[in-house]
Design a protein around this motif. Sequence first.
Motif, PDB file in Angstrom:
ATOM      1  N   LEU A 145     -77.236  18.024  33.850  1.00  0.00           N
ATOM      2  CA  LEU A 145     -75.836  17.129  33.782  1.00  0.00           C
ATOM      3  C   LEU A 145     -76.363  15.528  33.885  1.00  0.00           C
ATOM      4  CD1 LEU A 145     -73.590  19.170  36.004  1.00  0.00           C
ATOM      5  CD2 LEU A 145     -73.483  18.869  33.589  1.00  0.00           C
ATOM      6  N   ILE A 150     -73.728  12.784  33.801  1.00  0.00           N
ATOM      7  CA  ILE A 150     -72.759  13.117  34.701  1.00  0.00           C
ATOM      8  C   ILE A 150     -73.404  13.307  36.000  1.00  0.00           C
ATOM      9  CG2 ILE A 150     -71.696  15.257  35.295  1.00  0.00           C
ATOM     10  CD1 ILE A 150     -71.289  15.762  32.003  1.00  0.00           C
ATOM     11  N   VAL A 212     -67.555  14.249  40.999  1.00  0.00           N
ATOM     12  CA  VAL A 212     -68.017  14.436  39.710  1.00  0.00           C
ATOM     13  C   VAL A 212     -67.746  13.011  38.982  1.00  0.00           C
ATOM     14  CG1 VAL A 212     -68.939  15.836  37.746  1.00  0.00           C
ATOM     15  CG2 VAL A 212     -68.362  16.984  39.913  1.00  0.00           C
ATOM     16  N   THR A 213     -68.607  12.431  38.486  1.00  0.00           N
ATOM     17  CA  THR A 213     -68.496  11.167  37.681  1.00  0.00           C
ATOM     18  C   THR A 213     -69.040  11.429  36.223  1.00  0.00           C
ATOM     19  OG1 THR A 213     -70.132   9.982  38.587  1.00  0.00           O
ATOM     20  CG2 THR A 213     -68.104   9.634  39.512  1.00  0.00           C
ATOM     21  N   MET A 215     -67.672  12.581  33.492  1.00  0.00           N
ATOM     22  CA  MET A 215     -67.233  13.859  32.590  1.00  0.00           C
ATOM     23  C   MET A 215     -66.757  13.245  31.301  1.00  0.00           C
ATOM     24  SD  MET A 215     -68.105  16.978  33.905  1.00  0.00           S
ATOM     25  CE  MET A 215     -66.560  17.875  33.075  1.00  0.00           C
ATOM     26  N   ILE A 219     -63.131  19.283  28.907  1.00  0.00           N
ATOM     27  CA  ILE A 219     -64.128  20.520  29.531  1.00  0.00           C
ATOM     28  C   ILE A 219     -63.352  21.360  30.257  1.00  0.00           C
ATOM     29  CG2 ILE A 219     -66.168  20.738  30.561  1.00  0.00           C
ATOM     30  CD1 ILE A 219     -66.562  19.285  27.969  1.00  0.00           C
ATOM     31  N   LEU A 227     -60.855  24.506  34.097  1.00  0.00           N
ATOM     32  CA  LEU A 227     -61.988  23.781  34.933  1.00  0.00           C
ATOM     33  C   LEU A 227     -61.837  24.057  36.517  1.00  0.00           C
ATOM     34  CD1 LEU A 227     -64.412  22.349  35.554  1.00  0.00           C
ATOM     35  CD2 LEU A 227     -63.072  20.108  34.564  1.00  0.00           C
ATOM     36  N   SER A 286     -60.964  18.552  32.024  1.00  0.00           N
ATOM     37  CA  SER A 286     -61.180  17.199  32.421  1.00  0.00           C
ATOM     38  C   SER A 286     -60.658  16.125  31.642  1.00  0.00           C
ATOM     39  CB  SER A 286     -62.684  17.302  32.412  1.00  0.00           C
ATOM     40  OG  SER A 286     -63.190  17.197  31.074  1.00  0.00           O
ATOM     41  N   CYS A 341     -70.650  23.489  41.964  1.00  0.00           N
ATOM     42  CA  CYS A 341     -69.870  22.513  40.851  1.00  0.00           C
ATOM     43  C   CYS A 341     -70.788  22.328  39.720  1.00  0.00           C
ATOM     44  CB  CYS A 341     -69.490  21.351  41.725  1.00  0.00           C
ATOM     45  SG  CYS A 341     -68.135  21.326  42.847  1.00  0.00           S
ATOM     46  N   ILE A 345     -69.835  23.329  35.978  1.00  0.00           N
ATOM     47  CA  ILE A 345     -69.495  22.378  35.045  1.00  0.00           C
ATOM     48  C   ILE A 345     -70.445  22.316  33.693  1.00  0.00           C
ATOM     49  CG2 ILE A 345     -69.705  19.684  34.466  1.00  0.00           C
ATOM     50  CD1 ILE A 345     -68.432  19.402  37.528  1.00  0.00           C
ATOM     51  N   LEU A 349     -69.475  23.010  29.839  1.00  0.00           N
ATOM     52  CA  LEU A 349     -69.736  22.272  28.697  1.00  0.00           C
ATOM     53  C   LEU A 349     -70.750  22.625  27.764  1.00  0.00           C
ATOM     54  CD1 LEU A 349     -71.361  19.208  31.029  1.00  0.00           C
ATOM     55  CD2 LEU A 349     -69.835  18.769  29.290  1.00  0.00           C
TER      56      LEU A 349
END
Length: 365
Positions: A145, A150, A212-213, A215, A219, A227, A286, A341, A345, A349
């Motif tokens: 990620l 991410i 979580v940044t 993104m 998603i 999600l 997302s 997480c 994610i 993805l």
Amino acid sequence: MAGSIYGKLFTISTWGESHGKALGVVVDGCPAGVPLSEEDIQIYLNRRKPGQNAFSTKRNESDTVEILSGVFEGKTTGTPISMLVKNQDQHSKDYGDIAVSYRPGHADYCFDEKYGFRDYRGGGRSSGRETIGRVAAGAIAAKVLETMGIKLMAYTRSIGEYCIDYSKFDKGEILNNPLYMPDKECSEAAGNYLKEVMSDLDSIGSSVECIVTGMPVGIGEPVFSKLDALLAQGIMSIGAVKAVEIGDGVSVRESKGSYNNDSFIINNGSIEKATNHSGGILGGMSDGSPIKVRASFKPTPSIYKEQKTVNKAGEEITMAIKGRHDPIIGPRAVVVVESMCAITILDLLMVNATSKLDNLIKIYN
């Protein structure tokens, strides 16, 4: 025993018991070419290993990981990645008394009813040590990620009634105190309170938050594989989690639509939200803003106070649990929440890569 596999394309299969010879995980579906070493995994495992401070179990485990397959010349090969962590400090004799009795708050009774047999040494598969495999797999997912921009950040949000003050949020403080709290004052106050709880031979509940940044938008699937639904599934599968919240969480029951709705705005030519009550997820997908997930952990059920219970013979008895146990679950579970997480994610993805024709054209043309 079914149910030890999680994921659709990026899948993990954890194995092992608390007092067995070893625990581990098989990760399938990891893309080839990811730079990966045992040190990358160890950094994550060190965040959850026992015996690091006064607030964790005194079980002395190095939790040293071995990568057995799937990596060659420092990179993933695209084949299954198998990882192993050996148990070194089992005190199985501490659990002899519970072989024929049921610990309050534990799954002992459920295991006996379901299987007619159970590994009573430390809880077997229901032990917190099962999360070793999740964390090892999460380290890989987080690394993938990060190459996509991410990033994940998890921390202890609250211990009992002590909750962090967001105006004093200090990211650098998370790894600087034994409770993994981003608020130094709150950490010190919660630590003093936790010492009181321990001296009373008791335990306390807690909550962990993950942000979580980076993104991309879209998603997650809009119906069953939302999600937020899959994040909730992954986090609820962690032992002792009793609730999961996204964004404003349970407080939305008291909110008005005029407040809870996040207004869309244009910022430097891009669509953004003025607020983030949704926690970064709309319609199961997302929305481009930071994802905020919160997990509530019950108090550690293994406490040293005498408790009432029953045994296999159907007799009412009292018992005082022996052994080495954490007085609180949240701090050591911070990296577990972060890992689940990351795994969820990354899997979504990969699924999203086939969501439209343009994506396939980009890949193969």
